[in-house]
Design a protein around this motif. Structure first.
Motif, PDB file in Angstrom:
ATOM      1  N   GLY A   1      -4.821  -8.960  -5.185  1.00 21.82           N
ATOM      2  CA  GLY A   1      -4.271  -9.931  -6.131  1.00 21.82           C
ATOM      3  C   GLY A   1      -3.220  -9.324  -7.036  1.00 21.82           C
ATOM      4  O   GLY A   1      -2.181  -9.935  -7.288  1.00 21.82           O
ATOM      5  N   TYR A   2      -3.464  -8.107  -7.530  1.00 23.22           N
ATOM      6  CA  TYR A   2      -2.478  -7.439  -8.379  1.00 23.22           C
ATOM      7  C   TYR A   2      -1.236  -7.088  -7.576  1.00 23.22           C
ATOM      8  O   TYR A   2      -0.126  -7.141  -8.092  1.00 23.22           O
ATOM      9  CB  TYR A   2      -3.082  -6.176  -9.000  1.00 23.22           C
TER      10      TYR A   2
ATOM     11  N   HIS B   1       0.607 -10.608  -7.011  1.00 24.64           N
ATOM     12  CA  HIS B   1       0.982 -11.387  -8.177  1.00 24.64           C
ATOM     13  C   HIS B   1       1.200 -10.486  -9.371  1.00 24.64           C
ATOM     14  O   HIS B   1       0.252 -10.011  -9.964  1.00 24.64           O
ATOM     15  CB  HIS B   1      -0.115 -12.412  -8.523  1.00 24.64           C
TER      16      HIS B   1
ATOM     17  N   ARG C   1      -6.486   0.087  -8.813  1.00 21.00           N
ATOM     18  CA  ARG C   1      -5.891  -1.129  -9.378  1.00 21.00           C
ATOM     19  C   ARG C   1      -5.252  -0.834 -10.733  1.00 21.00           C
ATOM     20  O   ARG C   1      -4.191  -1.376 -11.067  1.00 21.00           O
ATOM     21  CB  ARG C   1      -6.946  -2.232  -9.506  1.00 21.00           C
TER      22      ARG C   1
ATOM     23  N   PRO D   1     -10.336  -7.431  -3.255  1.00 20.34           N
ATOM     24  CA  PRO D   1      -9.477  -8.586  -3.517  1.00 20.34           C
ATOM     25  C   PRO D   1      -8.725  -8.463  -4.836  1.00 20.34           C
ATOM     26  O   PRO D   1      -7.616  -8.980  -4.985  1.00 20.34           O
ATOM     27  CB  PRO D   1     -10.436  -9.778  -3.522  1.00 20.34           C
TER      28      PRO D   1
END
Length: 190
Positions: free
Chosen positions: A185-186, A189, A147, A181
């Motif tokens: 999400g990154y 968005h 991430r 998740p």
């Protein structure tokens, strides 16, 4: 009635399989260090004790960055974090720890506004431009590497290397479950 339940069961098994696959990819990516000569190693923050000392997890990250610095892989260390409930800015605490281990103050860049991974990536991009630095190695726990690389890429930092400390704890299972998740999400968005 049995047919819809079978479909629901199959869907749930498929989702669980996908989550496990993603978690496995995150683990492999995080445990596969990509160490290359870089201008700066970025250490992502973690808990600081109320007495201002880094937690064992954070000390492990700092120790890994120290190894890279002393090994000549990087000439600067950027420490990034926010201020937790303990009231101690993580970046400042990390800087003190590194200085106590012999890193010159001039080789350390502090970001006390890195309140999350996205903020650290954004702030790192700005600070790298301000200090004329072009290449970076991120240092964090293995489950956080994917991430972080994504966030750095989204901020225009490409060819990012990575290194993780050899520090593992039972809490990693929870953290890994959060990363699936979190990564999605990154990805969705910016």
């Amino acid at each position: 009635m049995k047919q819809p339940m079978r479909w629901i069961g199959r869907i749930m098994i498929s989702i669980a399989g996908l989550v496990l696959l993603c978690a496995g990819l995150i683990v492999v990516d995080g445990l596969t260090d990509d160490i290359r000569r870089s201008d700066v190693a970025v250490v992502l923050g973690s808990k600081v004790n109320s007495n201002g000392t880094p937690s064992p997890r954070l000390q492990a990250r700092l120790g890994r960055a120290l190894e890279l610095y002393k090994g000549g892989w990087t000439s600067h260390i950027l420490v990034s974090g926010g201020t937790g409930i303990e009231g101690v800015p993580e970046g400042t605490a990390m800087k003190r720890w590194l200085i106590s281990k012999g890193v010159p103050e001039t080789a350390i860049i502090v970001d006390d506004q890195g309140v999350d991974t996205r903020a650290t990536a954004r702030n790192t991009s700005v600070l790298m431009h301000a200090h004329n630095l072009h290449s970076v190695i991120i240092v964090s726990q293995y489950f956080h590497i994917s991430r972080t690389k994504l966030a750095f890429s989204q901020e225009g930092l490409t060819g990012v290397g990575s290194a993780h400390p050899d520090y593992f704890e039972a809490r990693d299972l929870y953290s890994l479950a959060r990363e699936v998740p979190g990564y999605a999400g990154y990805l969705l968005h910016r």
